[in-house]
Scaffold this active site. Structure first.
Site, short mmCIF file in Angstrom:
data_model
loop_
_atom_site.label_atom_id
_atom_site.label_comp_id
_atom_site.label_asym_id
_atom_site.label_seq_id
_atom_site.Cartn_x
_atom_site.Cartn_y
_atom_site.Cartn_z
N GLY A 23 34.12 -6.07 -43.96
CA GLY A 23 33.24 -7.17 -43.56
C GLY A 23 32.08 -6.68 -42.71
N ALA A 24 31.42 -5.62 -43.17
CA ALA A 24 30.44 -4.93 -42.32
C ALA A 24 29.00 -5.37 -42.53
CB ALA A 24 30.54 -3.42 -42.56
N ASN A 25 28.76 -6.37 -43.37
CA ASN A 25 27.36 -6.72 -43.66
C ASN A 25 26.79 -7.75 -42.69
OD1 ASN A 25 29.19 -8.33 -45.75
ND2 ASN A 25 27.47 -9.65 -45.20
N GLY A 27 27.58 -10.17 -38.68
CA GLY A 27 28.40 -10.46 -37.52
C GLY A 27 28.92 -9.24 -36.79
N GLY A 29 31.13 -7.02 -37.65
CA GLY A 29 31.22 -5.81 -38.45
C GLY A 29 29.90 -5.08 -38.54
N SER A 151 42.25 -13.03 -32.68
CA SER A 151 41.43 -14.09 -32.09
C SER A 151 42.23 -14.78 -31.00
CB SER A 151 41.05 -15.11 -33.18
OG SER A 151 40.58 -16.31 -32.63
N TYR A 176 44.14 -21.08 -39.75
CA TYR A 176 43.38 -19.98 -39.16
C TYR A 176 44.17 -19.37 -38.00
CZ TYR A 176 39.75 -17.36 -36.74
OH TYR A 176 39.05 -16.35 -36.13
#
Length: 304
Positions: A23-25, A27, A29, A151, A176
């Site tokens: 998820g590096a694209n 936020g 990440g 979280s 969640y």
């Protein structure tokens, strides 16, 4: 060594090291990838979209022209994609740190390609799978680490072992919170198993506090519009939210089983330090039961 008041300024030179960030694209990440690349690391960006990955890499290279980056196609909601991504990473010369950052938050009830409730499937089962598939590769790394992102929501979490896929009832927030508790149960059980096996790999966890990221895209529009003017008063920016991740991934003297989060306002904001989860995150019987179920569902058996 105790980590206190850790920010991106405390990340040391990372030349020669290889990080894989899911998820590096965007936020947390993206911010983590940018800092590590700027410190000389080779960064593998695990992303669902090639276009978004390319845009993220261009943005990083605008600040750090010499950044060593590679796109790894990865959809944690698809076990076939997860296995293919692991094969690509395994073909790298080395891997030192896996940063499990990717996740989803509060969507309507959906299912992954493999039929799992999406938040449990992506946030926990996908993370469980990619970690197990890369454990042998990591064991050959230098100061190898596995970082799992949880979280504060784990505090409200409960693992519904009788309805893991929310077929009987579904709450966006409840599922969640469950997935984020599962992340911590996973980390602590992994830490126990790595220690017992005498592995050089350590498992640690982090949480960003309350950070302004794309995870909130499933919040009602009216909530977002009301929160936005006040966000800077009680929320970390995405860059600040990445500080606990950076502490876990690159901090000096980190030990297995540590958990990092913000240091101020009940862990909402601020520089990173070691924090403590709710006691239920360390319940051994729950962790073992979840581990066995996760191995069966993902068909991934850890080599420890």
């Amino acid at each position: 060594m105790t980590i206190r008041n850790f920010t991106d300024k405390d990340v040391s030179d990372q030349s020669g090291r290889v990080f894989f960030i899911t998820g590096a694209n965007s936020g947390l990440g993206f911010e983590t990838a940018k800092i590590l690349a700027g410190k000389g690391a080779r960064v593998l960006l695990g992303c669902r979209s090639e276009d978004k990955a390319a845009a993220a890499m261009a943005a990083i290279q605008a600040d750090h022209p010499e950044a060593d980056l590679r796109f790894i196609p990865l959809d944690l909601g698809d076990l076939e994609s997860t296995r293919n991504a692991a094969k690509m990473v395994d073909a790298e010369a080395r891997l030192d740190v896996l940063v499990n950052n990717a996740g989803i938050m509060m969507p309507p009830r959906e299912e992954t390609r493999d039929g799992f409730e999406s938040q449990f499937g992506v946030n926990h089962l996908g993370t469980f799978a990619i970690t197990g598939l890369l454990l042998n590769k990591l064991s050959q790394g230098q100061d190898p680490r596995i970082v799992i992102t949880s979280s504060m929501a784990h505090r409200a979490g409960r693992i519904d072992f009788d309805d893991l896929d929310a077929e009987e009832s579904y709450s966006r927030w409840g599922r969640y919170a469950m997935s984020k508790l599962a992340n911590l149960l996973h980390m602590y059980e992994l830490d126990r198993r790595l220690r017992a096996a005498g592995s050089p790999v350590i498992a640690v966890a982090c949480h960003p506090g309350v950070a302004d990221t794309e995870l909130a895209r499933n919040f009602p529009d009216i909530m977002v519009s009301l929160m936005r003017p006040f966000s800077k008063l009680f929320m970390n920016s995405a860059a600040q939210g990445a500080w606990p991740t950076l502490a876990a991934a690159a901090g000096s003297g980190v030990e297995g089983g540590q958990y990092f989060g913000p240091s101020r306002n009940n862990e909402w904001v601020g520089p990173a330090r070691e924090v403590q989860p709710k006691s239920k995150a360390k319940r051994i019987e729950s962790a073992k039961r979840l581990w066995e179920i996760s191995e069966k569902r993902t068909a991934v058996k850890y080599p420890i």
